[in-house]
Design an enzyme around this catalytic site. Structure first.
Site, PDB file in Angstrom:
ATOM      1  CE1 TYR A   1      -3.590   2.714   0.887  1.00 43.89           C
ATOM      2  CE2 TYR A   1      -1.898   3.504   2.376  1.00 43.89           C
ATOM      3  CZ  TYR A   1      -3.088   3.701   1.712  1.00 43.89           C
ATOM      4  OH  TYR A   1      -3.763   4.877   1.859  1.00 43.89           O
TER       5      TYR A   1
ATOM      6  CG  ASP B   1      -9.415  -1.647   0.536  1.00 50.88           C
ATOM      7  OD1 ASP B   1      -8.590  -2.404   1.075  1.00 50.88           O
ATOM      8  OD2 ASP B   1      -9.520  -0.452   0.833  1.00 50.88           O
TER       9      ASP B   1
ATOM     10  CE  LYS C   1     -10.960  -3.293   7.147  1.00 49.97           C
ATOM     11  NZ  LYS C   1      -9.724  -2.543   7.065  1.00 49.97           N
TER      12      LYS C   1
HETATM   13  C1  B12 Z   1     -10.363   7.212  -4.401  1.00 51.60           C
HETATM   14  C2  B12 Z   1     -10.371   7.759  -2.996  1.00 51.60           C
HETATM   15  C3  B12 Z   1      -9.240   7.543  -2.223  1.00 51.60           C
HETATM   16  C4  B12 Z   1      -8.000   6.828  -2.725  1.00 51.60           C
HETATM   17  C5  B12 Z   1      -7.157   7.853  -3.478  1.00 51.60           C
HETATM   18  C6  B12 Z   1      -6.314   7.217  -4.560  1.00 51.60           C
HETATM   19  C7  B12 Z   1      -5.693   8.246  -5.420  1.00 51.60           C
HETATM   20  N1  B12 Z   1      -4.564   7.926  -5.918  1.00 51.60           N
HETATM   21  O1  B12 Z   1      -6.255   9.306  -5.653  1.00 51.60           O
HETATM   22  C8  B12 Z   1      -7.379   6.342  -1.385  1.00 51.60           C
HETATM   23  C9  B12 Z   1      -7.962   4.978  -1.076  1.00 51.60           C
HETATM   24  C10 B12 Z   1      -5.868   6.258  -1.355  1.00 51.60           C
HETATM   25  C11 B12 Z   1      -7.963   7.351  -0.421  1.00 51.60           C
HETATM   26  C12 B12 Z   1      -7.413   7.615   0.802  1.00 51.60           C
HETATM   27  C13 B12 Z   1      -7.949   8.529   1.700  1.00 51.60           C
HETATM   28  N2  B12 Z   1      -9.104   9.236   1.564  1.00 51.60           N
HETATM   29 CO1  B12 Z   1     -10.211   9.161   0.027  1.00 51.60          CO
HETATM   30  N3  B12 Z   1     -11.526   8.960  -1.279  1.00 51.60           N
HETATM   31  C14 B12 Z   1     -11.508   8.447  -2.477  1.00 51.60           C
HETATM   32  C15 B12 Z   1     -12.899   8.528  -3.103  1.00 51.60           C
HETATM   33  C16 B12 Z   1     -13.525   7.158  -2.953  1.00 51.60           C
HETATM   34  C17 B12 Z   1     -12.996   8.934  -4.567  1.00 51.60           C
HETATM   35  C18 B12 Z   1     -12.243  10.191  -4.969  1.00 51.60           C
HETATM   36  C19 B12 Z   1     -12.093  10.174  -6.454  1.00 51.60           C
HETATM   37  O2  B12 Z   1     -11.183   9.539  -6.950  1.00 51.60           O
HETATM   38  N4  B12 Z   1     -13.047  10.783  -7.201  1.00 51.60           N
HETATM   39  C20 B12 Z   1     -13.060  10.758  -8.650  1.00 51.60           C
HETATM   40  C21 B12 Z   1     -12.427  12.023  -9.244  1.00 51.60           C
HETATM   41  C22 B12 Z   1     -12.359  11.909 -10.760  1.00 51.60           C
HETATM   42  O3  B12 Z   1     -13.260  13.087  -8.864  1.00 51.60           O
HETATM   43  P1  B12 Z   1     -12.702  14.479  -8.250  1.00 51.60           P
HETATM   44  O4  B12 Z   1     -11.575  14.220  -7.342  1.00 51.60           O
HETATM   45  O5  B12 Z   1     -13.864  15.214  -7.740  1.00 51.60           O
HETATM   46  O6  B12 Z   1     -12.124  15.244  -9.514  1.00 51.60           O
HETATM   47  C23 B12 Z   1     -12.932  15.890 -10.490  1.00 51.60           C
HETATM   48  C24 B12 Z   1     -13.256  17.328 -10.145  1.00 51.60           C
HETATM   49  O7  B12 Z   1     -13.379  17.595  -8.769  1.00 51.60           O
HETATM   50  C25 B12 Z   1     -12.214  18.141 -10.825  1.00 51.60           C
HETATM   51  N5  B12 Z   1     -10.932  18.331 -10.189  1.00 51.60           N
HETATM   52  C26 B12 Z   1     -10.366  17.736  -9.132  1.00 51.60           C
HETATM   53  N6  B12 Z   1      -9.144  18.214  -8.922  1.00 51.60           N
HETATM   54  C27 B12 Z   1      -8.921  19.130  -9.879  1.00 51.60           C
HETATM   55  C28 B12 Z   1      -7.829  19.962 -10.110  1.00 51.60           C
HETATM   56  C29 B12 Z   1      -7.880  20.840 -11.177  1.00 51.60           C
HETATM   57  C30 B12 Z   1      -6.729  21.698 -11.429  1.00 51.60           C
HETATM   58  C31 B12 Z   1      -9.026  20.903 -12.000  1.00 51.60           C
HETATM   59  C32 B12 Z   1      -9.063  21.829 -13.109  1.00 51.60           C
HETATM   60  C33 B12 Z   1     -10.092  20.098 -11.740  1.00 51.60           C
HETATM   61  C34 B12 Z   1     -10.033  19.216 -10.697  1.00 51.60           C
HETATM   62  O8  B12 Z   1     -12.038  17.414 -11.999  1.00 51.60           O
HETATM   63  C35 B12 Z   1     -12.095  16.011 -11.726  1.00 51.60           C
HETATM   64  C36 B12 Z   1     -12.687  15.316 -12.907  1.00 51.60           C
HETATM   65  O9  B12 Z   1     -13.992  15.705 -13.126  1.00 51.60           O
HETATM   66  C37 B12 Z   1     -13.586   9.609  -2.206  1.00 51.60           C
HETATM   67  C38 B12 Z   1     -15.095   9.388  -1.975  1.00 51.60           C
HETATM   68  C39 B12 Z   1     -15.896   9.736  -3.180  1.00 51.60           C
HETATM   69  N7  B12 Z   1     -16.675   8.809  -3.691  1.00 51.60           N
HETATM   70  O10 B12 Z   1     -15.834  10.853  -3.678  1.00 51.60           O
HETATM   71  C40 B12 Z   1     -12.829   9.508  -0.891  1.00 51.60           C
HETATM   72  C41 B12 Z   1     -12.593  10.772  -0.077  1.00 51.60           C
HETATM   73  C42 B12 Z   1     -12.236  11.906  -0.993  1.00 51.60           C
HETATM   74  N8  B12 Z   1     -11.430  10.386   0.753  1.00 51.60           N
HETATM   75  C43 B12 Z   1     -11.468  10.929   1.933  1.00 51.60           C
HETATM   76  C44 B12 Z   1     -10.499  10.713   2.942  1.00 51.60           C
HETATM   77  C45 B12 Z   1     -10.759  11.379   4.271  1.00 51.60           C
HETATM   78  C46 B12 Z   1      -9.368   9.916   2.719  1.00 51.60           C
HETATM   79  C47 B12 Z   1      -8.270   9.654   3.762  1.00 51.60           C
HETATM   80  C48 B12 Z   1      -7.725  10.950   4.252  1.00 51.60           C
HETATM   81  C49 B12 Z   1      -8.790   8.759   4.899  1.00 51.60           C
HETATM   82  C50 B12 Z   1      -7.698   8.504   5.887  1.00 51.60           C
HETATM   83  N9  B12 Z   1      -7.620   9.356   6.895  1.00 51.60           N
HETATM   84  O11 B12 Z   1      -6.986   7.542   5.742  1.00 51.60           O
HETATM   85  C51 B12 Z   1      -7.267   8.761   2.988  1.00 51.60           C
HETATM   86  C52 B12 Z   1      -5.898   9.419   2.906  1.00 51.60           C
HETATM   87  C53 B12 Z   1      -5.689  10.165   1.637  1.00 51.60           C
HETATM   88  C54 B12 Z   1      -4.900  11.435   1.717  1.00 51.60           C
HETATM   89  N10 B12 Z   1      -3.789  11.505   2.412  1.00 51.60           N
HETATM   90  O12 B12 Z   1      -5.325  12.376   1.130  1.00 51.60           O
HETATM   91  C55 B12 Z   1     -12.713  11.742   2.160  1.00 51.60           C
HETATM   92  C56 B12 Z   1     -12.529  13.258   2.167  1.00 51.60           C
HETATM   93  C57 B12 Z   1     -13.494  13.891   3.161  1.00 51.60           C
HETATM   94  C58 B12 Z   1     -13.483  15.361   3.084  1.00 51.60           C
HETATM   95  N11 B12 Z   1     -14.440  15.949   2.372  1.00 51.60           N
HETATM   96  O13 B12 Z   1     -12.635  15.974   3.669  1.00 51.60           O
HETATM   97  C59 B12 Z   1     -13.627  11.184   1.025  1.00 51.60           C
HETATM   98  C60 B12 Z   1     -14.696  12.149   0.511  1.00 51.60           C
HETATM   99  C61 B12 Z   1     -14.272   9.915   1.618  1.00 51.60           C
HETATM  100  C62 B12 Z   1     -14.992  10.167   2.918  1.00 51.60           C
HETATM  101  N12 B12 Z   1     -16.254  10.473   2.889  1.00 51.60           N
HETATM  102  O14 B12 Z   1     -14.407  10.074   3.994  1.00 51.60           O
HETATM  103  N13 B12 Z   1      -9.093   7.931  -0.919  1.00 51.60           N
HETATM  104  C1  PLP Z   2      -3.722  -0.896   3.809  1.00 49.96           C
HETATM  105  C2  PLP Z   2      -3.816   0.529   4.224  1.00 49.96           C
HETATM  106  N1  PLP Z   2      -2.867   1.087   4.948  1.00 49.96           N
HETATM  107  C3  PLP Z   2      -2.943   2.361   5.319  1.00 49.96           C
HETATM  108  C4  PLP Z   2      -4.008   3.161   5.022  1.00 49.96           C
HETATM  109  C5  PLP Z   2      -4.069   4.553   5.576  1.00 49.96           C
HETATM  110  O1  PLP Z   2      -3.351   5.466   4.897  1.00 49.96           O
HETATM  111  P1  PLP Z   2      -2.157   6.248   5.597  1.00 49.96           P
HETATM  112  O2  PLP Z   2      -1.097   5.220   5.764  1.00 49.96           O
HETATM  113  O3  PLP Z   2      -1.843   7.304   4.649  1.00 49.96           O
HETATM  114  O4  PLP Z   2      -2.656   6.753   6.905  1.00 49.96           O
HETATM  115  C6  PLP Z   2      -5.017   2.634   4.270  1.00 49.96           C
HETATM  116  C7  PLP Z   2      -6.164   3.487   3.906  1.00 49.96           C
HETATM  117  O5  PLP Z   2      -7.255   3.129   3.776  1.00 49.96           O
HETATM  118  C8  PLP Z   2      -4.935   1.281   3.860  1.00 49.96           C
HETATM  119  O6  PLP Z   2      -5.904   0.715   3.143  1.00 49.96           O
END
Ligand code: B12
Ligand code: PLP
Ligand code: B12
Ligand code: PLP
Lengths: 248, 519, 519, 248
Positions: C264, C299, C371
């Site tokens: 991860y 996941d 899980k």
């Molecule tokens: C995928 C995801 C992850 C992945 C991210 C993988 C990755 N490489 O990006 C993983 C599993 C790693 C992850 C982890 C975490 N996540 Co997350 N994640 C999501 C999830 C499910 C989808 C986000 C996504 O990919 N959307 C799809 C994209 C295409 O949409 P978008 O980002 O909105 O982008 C569009 C527009 O907004 C815009 N846009 C976005 N950015 C930009 C920039 C520019 C310049 C422009 C022009 C346009 C633009 O254009 C895009 C295309 O249309 C959301 C929940 C959800 N369903 O929304 C939660 C969510 C965003 N995650 C959240 C959280 C809290 C986390 C964690 C912090 C949890 C934790 N404490 O461990 C962790 C840590 C991540 C971190 N350090 O930031 C929260 C945020 C809550 C909030 N509002 O503050 C959410 C909403 C889930 C929740 N309800 O708790 N996450």
């Molecule tokens: C396997 C695993 N490790 C760690 C994390 C948490 O992320 P971080 O290590 O950035 O706190 C996640 C997030 O869901 C996870 O799935």
């Protein structure tokens, strides 16, 4: 406990609420702006528009989250608190027997076109609700349940015939304020038909009433969601026996 | 062999018992008429419109005949006799004259009788011809636009109280995926002993069933069918005191399905049992002819009685409804027998109990479409939970192959459905039907397991209850509260005074025509 | 034989391939150390606290050793050598002195080396003894209060950022039915190369993992366990740059589960692959000893990659995680291998695809708890739909016998969970688990049907990918984007400079003790 | 279309909305009254409390339905409408080639501790989103995507090195307004590091931004939910080439 509280999302005082609604406009940026405007008028600031979906041609459904700045002032909350003691069936029977010295007569009905009898039956029929038996079970009460879709004239007639001490009316359908219209019609008819001192206690109940509206509707009490038979029986004893009925 | 391994002998026995329990009631229906049956005959013969106070001319005319000679001869002969003797050619005008007191009625005899009957036959045939034409037109439209692609058909309710708000909502619903639109009736209509006239905007929690409202909505849905390339069906209620007339109007305006239960009015509207049994037989004969699918109301029992304890009463009622329907000429494909997802969701294994009940209905009536009704009683103001329950209801619907799915609304305990509620509900249905399309293949109730046992138990209890009913008589059983724990004696209830025993020579040209067809 | 009729030979082959693909990486891990591994050793040996800027003394001491003699010998010998030569008996004091420049380190030799090792062993044994005591205490509490009555265990997230808001929310969640509470970490923590100290109130979307926060929350949940008569488990994250240390702190504070994936950090935090593989091996040895259940992160792949196209990468990763875990001494009951409900819900048969994938994991790892992770990617702001999808996710969980169910929230796409979201979500779980408890008995994937075929296909694709990985080497495969479509070369990423190759005579008393135990 | 509309439940003008929230008080009659008070402050009149459920010891969740009397004034709706033409990839390339006569340089990143790269990747990477290819696919754009958790100093450095015409920053985590803090930190750093005429166009995006806040945050544009790469490319051309970048 503080007398001022705010809605709680995930942190004390964050003020977060959820809301959803439809606007009669097609979905575009402007519609989203309109939804945010409405949210702002409801006091959401900042408001997050998290979902928008067009339905058919001219409507859009929105989900908005956000913080409201409104404070909830607990010391100013208005409710109809129970202002009478909650008695057991036995206590009710004893009091009626001792003080009224005759059976207390109750007539119940669903009036107007309303046919939802489950609520009034829950209060009146032996079967009861939530583990409590209904008023029929009370030895010293005489209960006549007229059932559904009773007209107001029939109800007045039955109350007269049964020499009702109390009339219990249920109203469940609320579309276009049906429950309010029907209740007003009923109280007016009783006022017209009987002089104040002969008028039975008028009680309405149903899941969507505002309990604060009793005066406005001309009834002696309103019972809402989740009422149990004991509450009603206790109220009857309190009003008719303890205080003497103060009829309207 | 089905998934439940039902015993064929038990099934056959249950069916035979239902027939034996129902036959005396059919005999009653064959030997009585009602004001509404007679008004329906006049409507088929072409009467229309209402007086200045909104009383339909059909009512005025039947009342006039009744005053003069009673109802027991049927109104067709005396009315057409009067037409011949007065030389009047328009039924509605005759009614106006009768109302004004300028026409009197008699029971024609001999040649006069023959002539009157012939005239009546001719007039009623015109109405039946319209019904036949509508049926052909429906068939053609289905051929052209097609039936829904999936089973169950998706059935949605519209209930604003205002036909002009209903129409756009119904069209929006169709566009969003509804296959069947039902316009709920105003709370009071079933107890009206006349059918209101014209387009209406003033219903409570539903819109009045009127011929004009039927016409407007059917026309709107014809537009939608064209737009969507899928025939969108329209449903209303042939129930209450005007059941036969509404059935006739449904046939005349090409409605496609009608709520039409043999006992609902008795149990839930306190309508007199005999009145109901007479009315339902006539209305079913009309539905049979019109190619209308009926929907029965067993779901309602479970709103007042417990869905587990009283599950067998649903089965009993379905068997009775089936018998009455067949007897009236309806084919299996027209039997939307009702049942519902009403078990307390907090009960352990409640979902499997629902599966057992739904599958039992499915296997007992393999050729009937079956109407699967959503949770209502255990819905609360918690709309998030509500939408979830509706999802599991939809799942049972697709896993057990139900024919018609009445879409549940998350606001069931709150308001009559909002536009957005329907949209959320349809999205729910679409997700479940699409995501779980073939899941029924993987659903194999464990042999001798919980689901099979439960289904067998319900069927056994149903058979026992049928035995009791057959012994006591259906009317007595109803009087004692066999269904929906409502007690309804045969000599009580609304509309009894509108019932009359046939006199010798009772004549009803509609029945004659319809029964001819049914044979 | 399971429900999928998997071919045992194919399964055995896949497992053998995973072992062959993983072994070179284990060899890497055995021959390298990292700053965090060394700090973890010091923590087990009793170091604690932080300097005025919040830099832990563990970091200061390791840095000091490294400056003087590098990391390749391990810090235990030089540090305990310094203890002996300076006569200091408190590690933390030694660190303070070293930070002040008043202590210098050398690689002790001969007798000095033996003495230093013996002293180090003794100190580390005290830490391990605490871990052992905690494990026994957990066992006793489970005996006393009991395990959850149902499978899957219900796993809930708390994420306010403030430990003092987290605690009441966690207790409320436990009361409402949660069996496992996970305190999500602040967004930035995984990239910190030190573990913060003390109780914290300032996280973003999560609360810092600190020893004190662990202690506070475990104590609160001990209260809840007592109140509820059910042992409530606590979870945190042994991941990021401090994976080994956090594992040690988890053991010291009786945490019960830890997120601990072998890849991860590489894929989702851009942490250097070698750093990660070294760290994860050590941390897993600690978890094995502490009786902690690990949760892996497959996941996450499905949040960036498509859940259908890349389903087999989940299987491959599970097999690799299994191999690495076994190698580190973890037993099957400790393997909470991850997988998720992330298929686009608009896809036809998406639910059956989910069933196929979930059942495949279940049958491949029959003795692991597994899980099961809820939908996130296809969740939207439509919270009504969201709650519905979560219900179907729960249904898959119970139909396929998952061990740990991470409860999905309707607000997934909106906010970190609100108190009420958790309540609604738990109600959803309770309904589904209760209403569908025995449904798995009736779920028999049609032989040769859609579900079986899909599962076989995923397993075949997984085997193929494992062949490729074995051929190319795991590090190369990761560099080329085999998982979660993230490309991570072995010579890039964060924390690489904290890795050191073992020098001759590298000594790590913790590894020695833990590997002794593992044999 | 009328410029004034109201929420629509099942009848034009009925004004009906749904809302839900938690209050930090145990469930009793008074709590229900408190919920109705809040609903009233939000403008629901009449308000129907249709669900109340205690959670833990000191919290109650409510669902309230009701009519709001607020009017939505469509002519006063504020939105950031697209005020530039939407171009095809080909048009973008042609314009850059003809008018800029060099590649347009774009640097993208997720800053702060935010690791949600899917959004910025959707805009920048070839793969794109919703059937549209990302900016990398545009022949005349030079794209450097720095990925997740980039610090502001690293971003400024990269922008300088790449002679960025535009810097694209994504922010997805919004808890405690993380996205706003990070954006402000970023714009301040650019203001400090580079004179106005050398400063690249600053663009932020993410699903929970309020697009009206651009000025307040010191950026040139905010892109929200559902943004597509073409919109961003068209904006770049419009600002940098058509109008000459008006930097802040
Ligand atoms: C995928 C995801 C992850 C992945 C991210 C993988 C990755 N490489 O990006 C993983 C599993 C790693 C992850 C982890 C975490 N996540 Co997350 N994640 C999501 C999830 C499910 C989808 C986000 C996504 O990919 N959307 C799809 C994209 C295409 O949409 P978008 O980002 O909105 O982008 C569009 C527009 O907004 C815009 N846009 C976005 N950015 C930009 C920039 C520019 C310049 C422009 C022009 C346009 C633009 O254009 C895009 C295309 O249309 C959301 C929940 C959800 N369903 O929304 C939660 C969510 C965003 N995650 C959240 C959280 C809290 C986390 C964690 C912090 C949890 C934790 N404490 O461990 C962790 C840590 C991540 C971190 N350090 O930031 C929260 C945020 C809550 C909030 N509002 O503050 C959410 C909403 C889930 C929740 N309800 O708790 N996450
Ligand atoms: C396997 C695993 N490790 C760690 C994390 C948490 O992320 P971080 O290590 O950035 O706190 C996640 C997030 O869901 C996870 O799935
Ligand atoms: C059961 C039911 C029916 C049954 C009724 C059977 C019967 N004999 O009562 C049947 C199937 C016949 C039925 C039909 C219809 N129904 Co209905 N029905 C319901 C349902 C599912 C449950 C109501 C119920 O029984 N609640 C349980 C009882 C115990 O609760 P209660 O009534 O609130 O009573 C308690 C308190 O309110 C209080 N109380 C109530 N009355 C009184 C009186 C006194 C004096 C006192 C002291 C206390 C008191 O004490 C009771 C015990 O705690 C609700 C949906 C729902 N889940 O709420 C819809 C619902 C009430 N029905 C509705 C409608 C519209 C209809 C129809 C009009 C639809 C139609 N057009 O055909 C028809 C026609 C009925 C008619 N003419 O009135 C709507 C009303 C919408 C509205 N707010 O206006 C609802 C909300 C469904 C919906 N969303 O559309 N219905
Ligand atoms: C079988 C049946 N008939 C009729 C109705 C409608 O009631 P009413 O006849 O009062 O309009 C219902 C209500 O759901 C029903 O189930």
């Amino acid at each position: 406990m503080s007398t001022i509280v705010r809605p709680y999302g995930d942190m004390t005082g964050d003020g977060m609420v959820q809301t959803s609604f439809t606007l009669p406009i097609p979905h575009d940026k402007k519609a989203e702006g309109a939804a945010l405007q409405l949210a702002a008028k409801m006091g959401l600031d900042p408001a997050m528009l998290v979902h928008a979906k067009q339905m058919g041609e001219g409507f859009t459904f929105f989900v908005v989250y956000g913080r409201v700045n409104h404070l909830v002032e607990l010391d100013k909350v208005q409710v109809v608190e129970r202002d009478f003691p909650l008695l057991t069936a036995k206590e009710v029977n004893t009091l009626v027997k001792k003080k009224l010295r005759r059976k207390l007569s109750v007539v119940g009905a669903c009036i107007g076109t309303d046919a939802h009898t489950v609520g009034i039956d829950a209060i009146l029929n032996v079967k009861g609700i939530a583990g409590e038996k209904g008023l029929e079970y009370y030895r010293e009460l005489k209960v006549v349940n007229l059932g559904a879709q009773v007209t107001v004239p029939d109800l007045v007639e039955a109350a007269r015939k049964e020499k009702a001490d109390a009339v219990l009316v249920s109203q469940v359908v609320t579309q276009r304020d049906a429950h309010l219209h029907n209740t007003r019609e009923m109280t007016a008819a009783f006022r017209e038909a009987l002089p104040a001192h002969k008028r039975p206690l008028l009680i309405v109940g149903g899941p969507r009433f505002d309990e604060l509206m009793a005066d406005e509707l001309g009834v002696d009490r309103i019972f809402g969601r989740g009422t149990t038979p004991r509450e009603v029986a206790s109220f009857l004893v309190h009003k008719i026996i303890e205080k003497g009925s103060e009829k309207k | 062999m089905g998934k439940l391994h039902l015993d064929n002998d038990v099934v056959a026995k249950a069916r035979a018992l239902a027939e034996r329990a129902g036959r005396p009631v059919v005999d009653l229906a064959r030997s009585h008429t009602t004001v509404s049956v007679e008004r329906a005959v006049l409507r088929l013969a072409g009467i229309s419109g209402a007086d200045a106070e909104g009383i339909p001319w059909a009512n005025r005319l039947v009342d006039a005949v009744r005053t003069d000679i009673g109802l027991g001869h049927g109104v067709a002969s005396p009315v057409f006799d009067a037409m011949l003797t007065t030389g009047e050619s328009d039924l509605t005008v005759l009614a106006q004259k009768a109302a004004a007191g300028s026409v009197r009625f008699r029971v024609p005899e001999k040649k006069d009788a023959t002539a009157a009957r012939r005239a009546a036959d001719r007039a009623v045939k015109t109405g039946i011809a319209t019904i036949d034409r509508n049926r052909r037109q429906r068939d053609q439209m289905i051929k052209k636009y097609g039936d829904p692609k999936q089973r169950p058909w998706i059935y949605l309710i519209v209930a604003t109280g205002d036909i002009y708000e209903d129409i756009p909502q119904a069209q929006a619903a169709a566009r969003a995926g509804a296959d069947v639109i039902a316009v709920i009736r105003s709370t009071g209509q079933s107890l009206l002993d006349f059918v209101p006239e014209g387009a209406t905007r003033e219903g409570f929690a539903g819109t009045y069933a009127t011929q004009e409202n039927f016409r407007l909505m059917r026309a709107a849905l014809d537009e939608s069918s064209k737009e969507l390339g899928r025939y969108v069906r329209l449903t209303n209620y042939a129930s209450g005191l005007c059941m036969p007339e509404i059935a006739a109007l449904a046939g005349l305006q090409r409605l496609d399905m009608m709520l039409n239960d043999s006992m609902y009015g008795i149990l839930f509207r306190d309508i007199n049992p005999i009145r109901t049994f007479v009315d339902q037989r006539f209305s079913r004969q009309v539905h049979a002819r019109a190619g209308i699918i009926i929907n029965t109301g067993e779901d309602n029992y479970l709103t007042t009685a417990d869905a587990v304890d009283e599950a067998h009463t649903v089965t009993v009622s379905q068997l009775l409804n089936e018998y009455f329907a067949h007897e009236a000429g309806l084919a299996d494909w027209q039997l939307g027998l009702g049942h519902a997802f009403e078990i307390n969701p907090d009960l352990p294994e409640s979902f499997r109990l629902e599966l057992a009940h739904a599958l039992l209905a499915r296997e007992l009536f393999p050729d009937a479409p079956l109407k699967w009704m959503p949770p209502t009683k255990h819905m609360t103001g918690d709309v998030f939970r509500g939408n979830l329950l509706d999802g599991f209801f939809n799942l049972v619907g697709t896993m057990t192959g139900q024919g018609i799915l009445l879409v549940g609304m998350m606001t069931e305990a709150v308001v009559t459905p909002w536009l957005s509620d329907r949209d959320i509900a349809l999205q729910n249905v679409r997700y479940v039907l699409n995501a779980c399309r073939g899941l029924h293949e993987d659903f194999v109730p464990a042999p001798g397991g919980f689901i099979q046992q439960r289904a067998h138990q319900v069927l056994d209890e149903a058979t026992e209850l049928l035995e009791t009913i057959e012994r006591k008589g259906l009317l007595t059983a109803i009087a004692e509260g066999a269904f929906g724990i409502m007690k309804r004696p045969a000599d009580r209830g609304k509309g009894l005074d509108g019932v009359a025993k046939h006199e010798d020579g009772y004549y009803n040209p509609a029945t004659v025509l319809l029964e001819g067809a049914a044979q």
